[in-house]
Design an enzyme around this catalytic site. Structure first.
Site, PDB file in Angstrom:
ATOM      1  N   ASN A  18      97.128  75.459  71.782  1.00 19.56           N
ATOM      2  CA  ASN A  18      96.768  76.618  72.619  1.00 19.56           C
ATOM      3  C   ASN A  18      97.197  76.407  74.066  1.00 19.56           C
ATOM      4  OD1 ASN A  18      95.158  78.837  71.161  1.00 19.56           O
ATOM      5  ND2 ASN A  18      94.358  76.934  70.292  1.00 19.56           N
ATOM      6  N   ASN A 111      86.601  80.465  76.335  1.00 15.99           N
ATOM      7  CA  ASN A 111      86.724  79.554  75.196  1.00 15.99           C
ATOM      8  C   ASN A 111      87.396  80.304  74.050  1.00 15.99           C
ATOM      9  OD1 ASN A 111      86.257  77.194  73.590  1.00 15.99           O
ATOM     10  ND2 ASN A 111      84.499  78.206  72.647  1.00 15.99           N
ATOM     11  N   HIS A 113      87.333  80.254  69.864  1.00 16.08           N
ATOM     12  CA  HIS A 113      86.557  79.697  68.753  1.00 16.08           C
ATOM     13  C   HIS A 113      87.095  80.274  67.445  1.00 16.08           C
ATOM     14  CE1 HIS A 113      83.152  77.940  66.678  1.00 16.08           C
ATOM     15  NE2 HIS A 113      83.071  79.061  65.988  1.00 16.08           N
ATOM     16  N   GLN A 177      97.538  83.268  65.391  1.00 17.94           N
ATOM     17  CA  GLN A 177      96.909  84.358  66.138  1.00 17.94           C
ATOM     18  C   GLN A 177      96.304  83.836  67.448  1.00 17.94           C
ATOM     19  OE1 GLN A 177      97.280  87.502  64.825  1.00 17.94           O
ATOM     20  NE2 GLN A 177      98.490  86.305  63.395  1.00 17.94           N
TER      21      GLN A 177
HETATM   22  C1  GAR Z   1      91.768  75.564  67.866  1.00 14.29           C
HETATM   23  O1  GAR Z   1      91.998  75.985  66.562  1.00 14.29           O
HETATM   24  C2  GAR Z   1      90.503  76.172  68.421  1.00 14.29           C
HETATM   25  O2  GAR Z   1      90.238  77.417  67.873  1.00 14.29           O
HETATM   26  C3  GAR Z   1      89.471  75.164  68.002  1.00 14.29           C
HETATM   27  O3  GAR Z   1      90.102  73.921  68.142  1.00 14.29           O
HETATM   28  C4  GAR Z   1      91.488  74.076  67.879  1.00 14.29           C
HETATM   29  C5  GAR Z   1      92.256  73.346  68.946  1.00 14.29           C
HETATM   30  O4  GAR Z   1      93.625  73.344  68.664  1.00 14.29           O
HETATM   31  N1  GAR Z   1      88.326  75.246  68.845  1.00 14.29           N
HETATM   32  C6  GAR Z   1      87.092  75.022  68.439  1.00 14.29           C
HETATM   33  O5  GAR Z   1      86.814  74.709  67.301  1.00 14.29           O
HETATM   34  C7  GAR Z   1      86.024  75.197  69.510  1.00 14.29           C
HETATM   35  N2  GAR Z   1      84.723  75.172  68.949  1.00 14.29           N
HETATM   36  P1  GAR Z   1      94.693  72.977  69.766  1.00 14.29           P
HETATM   37  O6  GAR Z   1      94.232  71.663  70.401  1.00 14.29           O
HETATM   38  O7  GAR Z   1      95.959  72.801  68.999  1.00 14.29           O
HETATM   39  O8  GAR Z   1      94.754  74.102  70.765  1.00 14.29           O
END
Ligand code: GAR
Length: 222
Positions: A18, A111, A113, A177
């Site tokens: 992200n 955030n 989620h 997404q």
């Molecule tokens: C993402 O999928 C996000 O939605 C989730 O962690 C992942 C991080 O991926 N967040 C949570 O679960 C928050 N409670 P990334 O490090 O590749 O962005």
């Protein structure tokens, strides 16, 4: 935010995909702010490498080195405040923050989620959606408030579940997404179109629905 590019600080714990989507949106000038720092609670988070590659300052605040949440959050605040951010973006930051930390940044912390909040707060959201036989699952960008995964929703993207899905395959489609909707929400905030008033998320002075704006097939930055 007048007189300088708005400053964004991103908090991560892991891969940082992200974060990467945000870096690219800034590079393409879709987001007209500057990511000044990336802070991780894990020294081996791959997102730190992504930040360094993009020339962004990084800090590690290892939660294991602090004997209380207050002490950890205090150091996070010290690191964050060096950058005087307009916006703090939690991008896969997997630590629960203290109430006083959250209150300090209320209205300027987002955030992402991986569920259609308020469904499935907490962990293992993909498996829980599959176990429940949900026909659709998704992801939510929301303002962070003191109660975990409960602040006002800004955007949701829905993803149909497939019969053959595992938590991993579903997570992968949902992440695609995520990389679209998070830059959109950050752009709205940086452009001054998005704010939080009385626990409501407001876009262009209109209260957003409780779900947030639902994007069925988000494709481009708006
Ligand atoms: C993402 O999928 C996000 O939605 C989730 O962690 C992942 C991080 O991926 N967040 C949570 O679960 C928050 N409670 P990334 O490090 O590749 O962005």
């Amino acid at each position: 935010m007048e007189g300088r590019d708005p400053v964004i600080v991103v908090l991560i714990s892991g891969s940082g995909s992200n974060l990467q989507a945000l870096i690219e949106a800034v590079e393409k000038e879709e987001i007209t702010g500057s990511i000044q720092a990336v802070i991780s609670n894990k020294a081996d988070a791959y997102g730190l490498e992504r930040a360094e590659k993009a020339g962004i300052k990084t800090h590690v605040v290892d939660h294991k080195k602090y004997d209380s949440r207050d002490a950890f959050d205090g150091e996070l605040i010290r690191q964050i405040e060096q950058h005087k951010p307009d916006l703090i973006v939690l991008a896969g930051f997997m630590r629960i923050l203290t109430e006083s930390f959250v209150r300090r940044y209320e209205g300027k912390m987002l955030n992402i989620h991986p569920s259609l909040l308020p469904k499935y707060q907490g962990l293992n959201t993909h498996q829980r959606a599959l176990d429940a036989g949900d026909a659709e699952h998704g992801v939510t960008v929301h303002f962070v408030t003191a109660e975990l995964d409960s602040g006002p929703n800004i955007i949701q993207a829905k993803v149909p579940t497939l019969k053959q899905d595992t938590a991993e395959t579903l997570a992968k489609r949902i992440q695609q997404q995520e990389h679209i909707i998070y830059p959109i929400a950050v752009k709205w905030f940086i452009d001054g179109r998005l704010n939080m008033t009385d626990n409501d998320a407001m876009l262009d002075n209109e209260i957003l629905p409780e779900t947030g704006l639902i994007l069925e097939n988000p494709q481009t930055i708006h």
